[in-house]
Design an enzyme around this catalytic site. Structure first.
Site, PDB file in Angstrom:
ATOM      1  N   GLY A 187     -62.363 -73.877  -8.098  1.00  0.00           N
ATOM      2  CA  GLY A 187     -63.734 -73.429  -8.344  1.00  0.00           C
ATOM      3  C   GLY A 187     -63.855 -72.777  -9.711  1.00  0.00           C
ATOM      4  CG  ASP A 201     -58.413 -58.221 -12.803  1.00  0.00           C
ATOM      5  OD1 ASP A 201     -57.829 -58.947 -11.970  1.00  0.00           O
ATOM      6  OD2 ASP A 201     -58.517 -56.993 -12.653  1.00  0.00           O
TER       7      ASP A 201
HETATM    8  P1  IMP Z   1     -60.170 -62.037  -9.053  1.00  0.00           P
HETATM    9  O1  IMP Z   1     -59.709 -61.062 -10.087  1.00  0.00           O
HETATM   10  O2  IMP Z   1     -61.240 -62.954  -9.538  1.00  0.00           O
HETATM   11  O3  IMP Z   1     -59.029 -62.751  -8.384  1.00  0.00           O
HETATM   12  O4  IMP Z   1     -60.864 -61.157  -7.912  1.00  0.00           O
HETATM   13  C1  IMP Z   1     -60.198 -60.075  -7.254  1.00  0.00           C
HETATM   14  C2  IMP Z   1     -60.876 -59.746  -5.935  1.00  0.00           C
HETATM   15  O5  IMP Z   1     -62.189 -59.215  -6.186  1.00  0.00           O
HETATM   16  C3  IMP Z   1     -61.093 -60.934  -5.026  1.00  0.00           C
HETATM   17  O6  IMP Z   1     -59.959 -61.164  -4.228  1.00  0.00           O
HETATM   18  C4  IMP Z   1     -62.286 -60.464  -4.186  1.00  0.00           C
HETATM   19  O7  IMP Z   1     -61.869 -59.591  -3.161  1.00  0.00           O
HETATM   20  C5  IMP Z   1     -63.099 -59.673  -5.188  1.00  0.00           C
HETATM   21  N1  IMP Z   1     -64.096 -60.539  -5.852  1.00  0.00           N
HETATM   22  C6  IMP Z   1     -64.133 -60.873  -7.182  1.00  0.00           C
HETATM   23  N2  IMP Z   1     -65.184 -61.682  -7.444  1.00  0.00           N
HETATM   24  C7  IMP Z   1     -65.812 -61.865  -6.262  1.00  0.00           C
HETATM   25  C8  IMP Z   1     -66.979 -62.601  -5.880  1.00  0.00           C
HETATM   26  O8  IMP Z   1     -67.650 -63.300  -6.686  1.00  0.00           O
HETATM   27  N3  IMP Z   1     -67.316 -62.524  -4.575  1.00  0.00           N
HETATM   28  C9  IMP Z   1     -66.626 -61.803  -3.664  1.00  0.00           C
HETATM   29  N4  IMP Z   1     -65.540 -61.115  -3.958  1.00  0.00           N
HETATM   30  C10 IMP Z   1     -65.130 -61.126  -5.252  1.00  0.00           C
END
Ligand code: IMP
Length: 191
Positions: free
Chosen positions: A12, A68
């Site tokens: 995605g 992040d």
């Molecule tokens: P990452 O850094 O994009 O991997 O996001 C870290 C964590 O933040 C994810 O595992 C989710 O728990 C939360 N998160 C980040 N972006 C989203 C979103 O668009 N929807 C829901 N949860 C999010």
């Protein structure tokens, strides 16, 4: 076309980056036969994104992009923040349950998602941040999405991210906003 490596193998995310970074050929660590395994020890989204971008540049020798992101809840002093993925020690359902419990009886439920994207090519560090504002619901409103989507009532969409279509969410999400800002900084359309 200039090649750029994205610190994620998530399909995605990759599609979103490819659609936005028009002048670049976006490849993943997997495409290059690489595994990036770094600990996200930073206190901020920027720190963690930079840790990942640097590690990927060192490994691949190519300009690298890393992001992040997480959820910041005002009444919880910005938590879970950089700990969003590991908030409960379990998966998404446990994280959501813990958040609902932490906000039990709390009136101010304002929150935002934040995303920081860092580009690093061995010389330049270019970064951009995007935010999406809303409120935490009192129960799960789930039709899809991931993470905290079923609990995040978006100010922009007037529905939860869990109820929004992919296109609706991608139009206003923290990640899309960070990516748009980064694209301007990189001059991606002009490459
Ligand atoms: P990452 O850094 O994009 O991997 O996001 C870290 C964590 O933040 C994810 O595992 C989710 O728990 C939360 N998160 C980040 N972006 C989203 C979103 O668009 N929807 C829901 N949860 C999010």
């Amino acid at each position: 076309m200039k090649e750029i490596v994205l610190a994620s193998n998530n399909k995605g995310k990759l599609a979103e980056y490819r659609a936005m970074l028009k002048g670049y050929s976006v490849v993943t660590p997997k495409d290059l036969g690489l595994t990036v395994d770094v600990e996200e020890t930073g206190d901020t989204f920027y720190d963690n994104a930079l840790i990942k971008a640097r590690a990927l540049f060192e490994l691949s020798g190519r300009p690298a992009l890393a992001d992040d992101s997480g959820l910041c809840v005002d009444a919880l002093g910005g938590a879970p923040g950089v700990f969003s993925a590991r908030y409960s020690g379990g998966g998404d359902a446990d994280n959501n349950a813990k958040l609902l419990k932490a906000l039990d009886g709390v009136v101010d439920r304002s929150a935002h998602f934040e995303c920081c994207i860092v580009y690093y090519d061995g010389n330049d560090i270019i970064s951009a941040t995007g935010k999406a504002y809303g409120r935490i619901t009192r129960e799960l409103c789930d039709r899809g999405g991931f993470g905290y989507d079923p609990l995040f009532l978006s100010d922009d969409l007037n529905k939860t991210f869990g109820e929004a279509s992919e296109a609706e969410k991608n139009g206003i999400s923290h990640r899309a906003r960070a990516l748009t800002a980064l694209m301007d900084l990189l001059g991606a359309d002009n490459v």
